[in-house]
Motif scaffolding. Structure first.
Motif, PDB file in Angstrom:
ATOM      1  N   ILE A  19       0.883  -1.178   0.000  1.00  0.00           N
ATOM      2  CA  ILE A  19       0.000   0.000   0.000  1.00  0.00           C
ATOM      3  C   ILE A  19       0.914   1.220   0.000  1.00  0.00           C
ATOM      4  O   ILE A  19       1.628   1.478   0.975  1.00  0.00           O
ATOM      5  CB  ILE A  19      -0.936  -0.004   1.217  1.00  0.00           C
ATOM      6  N   LEU A  21       1.168   5.109  -0.074  1.00  0.00           N
ATOM      7  CA  LEU A  21       0.452   6.361   0.153  1.00  0.00           C
ATOM      8  C   LEU A  21       1.335   7.507  -0.327  1.00  0.00           C
ATOM      9  O   LEU A  21       2.410   7.756   0.226  1.00  0.00           O
ATOM     10  CB  LEU A  21       0.122   6.535   1.633  1.00  0.00           C
ATOM     11  N   PRO A  24       0.629  11.653   1.665  1.00  0.00           N
ATOM     12  CA  PRO A  24      -0.525  11.730   2.585  1.00  0.00           C
ATOM     13  C   PRO A  24      -0.413  12.976   3.445  1.00  0.00           C
ATOM     14  O   PRO A  24       0.676  13.378   3.854  1.00  0.00           O
ATOM     15  CB  PRO A  24      -0.406  10.449   3.409  1.00  0.00           C
ATOM     16  N   ASN A  29      -4.687   9.921   9.271  1.00  0.00           N
ATOM     17  CA  ASN A  29      -5.148   9.130   8.133  1.00  0.00           C
ATOM     18  C   ASN A  29      -4.209   7.963   7.848  1.00  0.00           C
ATOM     19  O   ASN A  29      -4.647   6.878   7.469  1.00  0.00           O
ATOM     20  CB  ASN A  29      -5.276  10.000   6.890  1.00  0.00           C
ATOM     21  N   CYS A  33      -5.226   4.039   7.826  1.00  0.00           N
ATOM     22  CA  CYS A  33      -4.876   3.141   6.730  1.00  0.00           C
ATOM     23  C   CYS A  33      -4.184   1.888   7.263  1.00  0.00           C
ATOM     24  O   CYS A  33      -4.441   0.769   6.780  1.00  0.00           O
ATOM     25  CB  CYS A  33      -3.960   3.846   5.737  1.00  0.00           C
ATOM     26  N   LEU A  45       3.503  -1.282   4.134  1.00  0.00           N
ATOM     27  CA  LEU A  45       3.073   0.115   4.063  1.00  0.00           C
ATOM     28  C   LEU A  45       4.250   0.984   3.631  1.00  0.00           C
ATOM     29  O   LEU A  45       5.314   0.972   4.257  1.00  0.00           O
ATOM     30  CB  LEU A  45       2.539   0.570   5.425  1.00  0.00           C
ATOM     31  N   GLU A 135      -5.060  13.115   0.093  1.00  0.00           N
ATOM     32  CA  GLU A 135      -6.482  13.190   0.397  1.00  0.00           C
ATOM     33  C   GLU A 135      -7.218  14.249  -0.428  1.00  0.00           C
ATOM     34  O   GLU A 135      -8.349  14.027  -0.869  1.00  0.00           O
ATOM     35  CB  GLU A 135      -6.677  13.484   1.887  1.00  0.00           C
ATOM     36  N   LEU A 164      -9.342   8.384   2.364  1.00  0.00           N
ATOM     37  CA  LEU A 164      -8.160   7.574   2.065  1.00  0.00           C
ATOM     38  C   LEU A 164      -8.221   6.210   2.738  1.00  0.00           C
ATOM     39  O   LEU A 164      -8.002   5.167   2.096  1.00  0.00           O
ATOM     40  CB  LEU A 164      -6.900   8.338   2.487  1.00  0.00           C
ATOM     41  N   ALA A 165      -8.521   6.181   4.026  1.00  0.00           N
ATOM     42  CA  ALA A 165      -8.569   4.906   4.749  1.00  0.00           C
ATOM     43  C   ALA A 165      -9.718   4.027   4.260  1.00  0.00           C
ATOM     44  O   ALA A 165      -9.601   2.797   4.229  1.00  0.00           O
ATOM     45  CB  ALA A 165      -8.699   5.151   6.252  1.00  0.00           C
ATOM     46  N   VAL A 168      -8.477   2.258   1.157  1.00  0.00           N
ATOM     47  CA  VAL A 168      -7.579   1.158   1.510  1.00  0.00           C
ATOM     48  C   VAL A 168      -8.377  -0.004   2.092  1.00  0.00           C
ATOM     49  O   VAL A 168      -8.105  -1.180   1.787  1.00  0.00           O
ATOM     50  CB  VAL A 168      -6.498   1.645   2.494  1.00  0.00           C
TER      51      VAL A 168
END
Length: 281
Positions: A19, A21, A24, A29, A33, A45, A135, A164-165, A168
């Motif tokens: 994942i 991001l 971010p 957030n 996630c 992550l 976001e 965002l979360a 995911v």
């Protein structure tokens, strides 16, 4: 703080696509996630230039950890990069999550379509990832161009922007469905054995007898249909032995009234007691 469903004695699933991001904006957030990833067995992550940096101490770290709700281990293991290219350098396939059509002539898939393909590639030894943009703005066109395919959600076209979360989380759910048997983590307790016909008919005879005494089956010419309808209500319930026992006990108590409880003891005369007054007559 961990959630009610957290159980560290059970198998912890890991793996899946990374994942990623991209820029971010809020540490909270990122924490949410991480929680979504932990829910569905995603464990890689990667953070590209977080706006607030990636706090290891202070209030921002506290907020991120609280939002992760027990998935702090993913925050602590998160990898930090300066660019999308650097974050994706070791990946064999890459999806870009976006709610907008970009005119880049890439295959466009929903999570339900993308994750089975991702699961098949991972099972063959490939490494993959999913890009999520900041976001407020989402991924830039140049960042989408780095990906092989676009993944987008089947949402209300008039309100397509996801938190965002949430994005995911939905992707993780489809990953879990595609990469595992996705069974419910627990099952209902076994029921009492099915009630034998003799037990059910005895209950019907008791119930109908009491209803007859109470004048329920009126007018008399409708009684046969009313009895059949009543029995079919209970037949649809697929009654167990415990069900029949409970129902019969309940109706017995309604018919006979409250059980007689133990008689209260008479208080002895003395301190704190009140002597009965004599009758007026």
């Amino acid at each position: 703080m961990t959630g009610a469903g957290t159980n560290h004695t059970r198998l912890n699933l890991t793996g899946g696509p990374a994942i990623v991001l991209v820029r971010p904006q809020l540490a909270v957030n990122i924490g949410m996630c991480a929680r979504a990833m932990a829910n569905f067995g995603l464990s890689d992550l990667r953070l590209v230039s977080p706006r607030e940096g990636w706090p290891r101490t202070g209030a921002l770290k506290k907020g991120a950890n609280a939002a992760a709700a027990g998935a702090v281990h993913l925050l602590e293991a998160a990898k930090l990069y300066d660019s999308v290219e650097e974050a994706c350098a070791d990946l064999n396939f890459l999806y870009a999550a976006t709610a907008r059509e970009r005119g880049q002539h890439k295959p466009v898939e929903t999570p339900a379509e993308a994750m089975p393909r991702a699961a098949a590639l991972v099972s063959e030894g490939s490494k993959g990832g999913i890009l999520f943009g900041p976001e407020r703005t989402g991924l830039s066109n140049d960042e989408v161009a780095i990906a092989d395919r676009i993944v987008t959600f089947p949402v209300n076209p008039a309100y397509a922007s996801l938190n965002l979360a949430q994005a995911v989380l939905l992707m993780g759910y489809e990953w879990m469905r595609a990469s595992s048997e996705a069974r419910a983590p627990f099952v209902a307790d076994p029921r009492s054995p099915p009630a034998p016909r003799e037990m059910v008919l005895s209950f019907f005879a008791f119930l109908e007898g009491e209803l007859e005494r109470a004048g329920f089956f009126r007018p008399p010419d409708k009684a046969p249909v009313m009895r059949r309808n009543l029995r079919n209500i209970f037949h649809r319930l697929d009654l167990s032995q415990q069900d029949v026992s409970t129902l019969r006990g309940m109706f017995v108590r309604l018919v006979e009234g409250p059980r007689a409880g133990p008689k209260p003891r008479a208080k002895k005369a003395g301190v704190g007691s009140v002597e009965p007054e004599p009758d007026d007559g």
